[in-house]
Design a protein around this motif. Structure first.
Motif, short mmCIF file in Angstrom:
data_model
loop_
_atom_site.label_atom_id
_atom_site.label_comp_id
_atom_site.label_asym_id
_atom_site.label_seq_id
_atom_site.Cartn_x
_atom_site.Cartn_y
_atom_site.Cartn_z
N ILE A 136 39.05 35.43 42.46
CA ILE A 136 38.44 34.63 41.53
C ILE A 136 38.58 33.09 42.27
O ILE A 136 37.53 32.43 42.12
N GLY A 137 39.91 32.72 42.61
CA GLY A 137 40.03 31.81 43.45
C GLY A 137 38.83 31.21 44.40
O GLY A 137 38.51 30.13 44.36
N ARG B 202 43.75 44.83 37.61
CA ARG B 202 44.03 46.11 37.52
C ARG B 202 43.21 47.00 38.33
O ARG B 202 42.19 46.46 38.82
N GLY B 203 43.45 48.32 38.54
CA GLY B 203 42.44 49.12 39.48
C GLY B 203 41.94 50.09 38.54
O GLY B 203 41.96 49.98 37.18
N PRO B 204 40.90 50.93 39.10
CA PRO B 204 40.21 51.98 38.35
C PRO B 204 41.37 52.99 37.68
O PRO B 204 42.50 53.04 37.95
N ILE C 11 32.41 47.35 36.07
CA ILE C 11 32.39 46.57 37.30
C ILE C 11 33.46 47.03 38.38
O ILE C 11 32.98 47.32 39.70
N ILE C 12 34.39 47.42 37.93
CA ILE C 12 35.51 47.86 38.94
C ILE C 12 35.08 49.22 39.46
O ILE C 12 35.16 49.22 40.72
N GLU C 13 34.47 49.87 38.70
CA GLU C 13 34.12 51.26 38.94
C GLU C 13 32.82 51.11 40.04
O GLU C 13 32.95 51.71 41.21
N SER D 132 36.72 46.46 42.91
CA SER D 132 37.52 45.61 42.39
C SER D 132 36.90 44.74 41.40
O SER D 132 35.75 44.88 40.98
N SER D 133 37.77 44.13 40.79
CA SER D 133 37.47 43.55 39.37
C SER D 133 36.56 42.24 39.52
O SER D 133 36.24 41.80 40.81
N SER D 134 35.57 42.06 38.53
CA SER D 134 34.75 40.83 38.67
C SER D 134 35.24 39.77 39.25
O SER D 134 36.47 39.30 38.79
N ALA D 135 34.72 38.81 39.99
CA ALA D 135 35.12 37.67 40.62
C ALA D 135 34.15 36.61 40.37
O ALA D 135 34.63 35.48 39.70
N ALA D 136 33.08 36.63 40.86
CA ALA D 136 32.06 35.53 40.77
C ALA D 136 31.68 35.28 39.30
O ALA D 136 31.72 33.99 38.83
#
Ligand SMILES: NC(=O)c1ccc[n+]([C@@H]2O[C@H](COP(=O)([O-])OP(=O)(O)OC[C@H]3O[C@@H](n4cnc5c(N)ncnc54)[C@H](O)[C@@H]3O)[C@@H](O)[C@H]2O)c1
Ligand SMILES: O=C(O)C[C@H](O)C(=O)O
Length: 327
Positions: free
Chosen positions: A16-17, A94-96, A232-234, A238-242
């Motif tokens: 995210i950064g 978190r992961g899946p 999104i993770i699925e 990896s989790s949403s970033a943009a």
């Protein structure tokens, strides 16, 4: 030229950064005439610090006219020194197969430490946005760890949920997403959140009536928005970033520059309204102007909504009880 605003970003070398810093430095968050000083925090481990150096080199290579200075550090007391805005992103994602609350104890320590550091060295009216999950309870922990700062300035990010809900509604109703007004997402940034389109309008017309499909609301819309993070993770691994960085920018931009009368959702410490106990950080509709948010009051809460709002509240109360020993 305006005085620069000091913006702290934690987890600055994370996903995210990386999607956030360049947009802040280009003026998308605080305005094209507002210089910023970025104060970036990363973990005190070589790999994270090296990655942070790389991000800072890239920021330098953009030659952003509004970037008036940069600090990269592993010390929260340095990162938060005199900051006007603190965006607390750094935490484990978190992961899946995990829920956000599975991160609770692991990430809670971060927010006690950072709340204390903000309390010591940040500007006395610092605006804090917590993105790291579980965001509402982490914001609560930071707020409780910073007793000398205004509690109302600790907020959690529900804006991604708000934006997700807007897009789902726009595509269902076949209307432009920017024309939807008066949407609410109540509660926790978790699958229990309650996206509520009962008051939403487009061109003054009720969106609920336009859509006219209560089964869709209950069986598709509400669960889809609630589980979008997992979807999104699925898909991405990896989790949403943009989209998360975009929502963080929307949240802070509106808080500082105003929402122009539009309702937006912010996770804020409850004032007791809508039957939400005081202090719980809960997603509510607000408008923002002159650097402050104001709750939308006296909305009618029907039985279906009450049940949803109480369910997400119960989860927040459970999370709060789970971290009470740390506070
Ligand atoms: N509220 C929301 O809507 C929302 C949306 C997306 C992601 N998130 C959450 O945001 C957080 C960050 O996600 P990401 O994808 O950027 O993760 P990431 O793992 O890519 O990056 C996190 C960064 O934070 C750093 N970090 C960890 N602990 C830190 C600490 N104590 N101080 C400073 N830096 C620290 C890590 O070194 C890493 O570089 C996660 O908790 C994720 O679940 C929230
Ligand atoms: O779902 C996650 O764990 C990441 C984030 O909170 C999201 O909603 O995308």
């Amino acid at each position: 030229m305006k005085q620069p605003v000091r913006v702290a970003v934690t987890g600055a070398a994370g996903q995210i950064g990386y999607a956030l810093l360049f947009r802040i430095a280009s003026g998308e968050m605080l305005g094209k005439d507002q210089p910023v000083i970025l104060q970036m925090l990363e973990l005190p481990i070589d790999k994270a610090q090296a990655a942070l150096q790389g991000v800072m080199m890239e920021l330098e290579d953009c030659a952003f006219p509004l970037l008036a200075g940069m600090v990269g550090t592993d010390d929260p007391l340095v990162a938060f020194k005199d900051v006007d805005i603190a965006m607390l992103v750094g935490a484990k994602p978190r992961g899946p197969g995990m829920e956000r609350k599975d991160l609770l104890l692991e990430n809670a320590k971060i927010f006690t430490e950072q709340g204390k550091a903000l309390n010591k060295v940040a500007s006395r009216d610092v605006k804090v946005l917590v993105v790291g999950n579980p965001a509402n309870t982490n914001a609560y922990i930071a707020m409780k760890s910073a007793p000398d700062l205004p509690a109302g300035n600790f907020t959690a990010m529900l804006r991604l949920d708000h934006n997700r809900a807007l897009s789902q509604l726009a595509s269902k109703a076949g209307v432009p997403v920017g024309e939807i007004e008066k949407l609410v997402v109540w509660g926790n940034h978790s699958p229990t959140m309650y996206p509520d389109y009962r008051f939403a309008t487009v061109g003054g017309e009720s969106l609920r009536h336009k859509i006219g499909d209560e089964d869709w609301n209950r069986d598709a819309f509400i669960p889809r928005v609630g589980k979008r993070g997992a979807e999104i993770i699925e898909a991405r691994g990896s989790s949403s970033a943009a989209s998360a960085a975009n929502a963080a920018i929307d949240h802070v931009r509106d808080w500082v520059l105003g929402s122009g009368g539009k309702w937006v959702t912010m996770g804020v410490p409850s004032d007791g309204s809508y039957g939400i106990p005081e202090g719980i950080i809960y997603g509510v509709p607000v408008t923002t102007s002159d650097g402050a948010y104001e709750r939308i009051r006296d909305l009618e809460i029907d039985a279906f909504s009450r049940e949803r709002m109480d369910k997400t509240l119960a989860e927040l109360e459970e999370e709060r009880a789970g971290v009470a020993h740390l506070l």
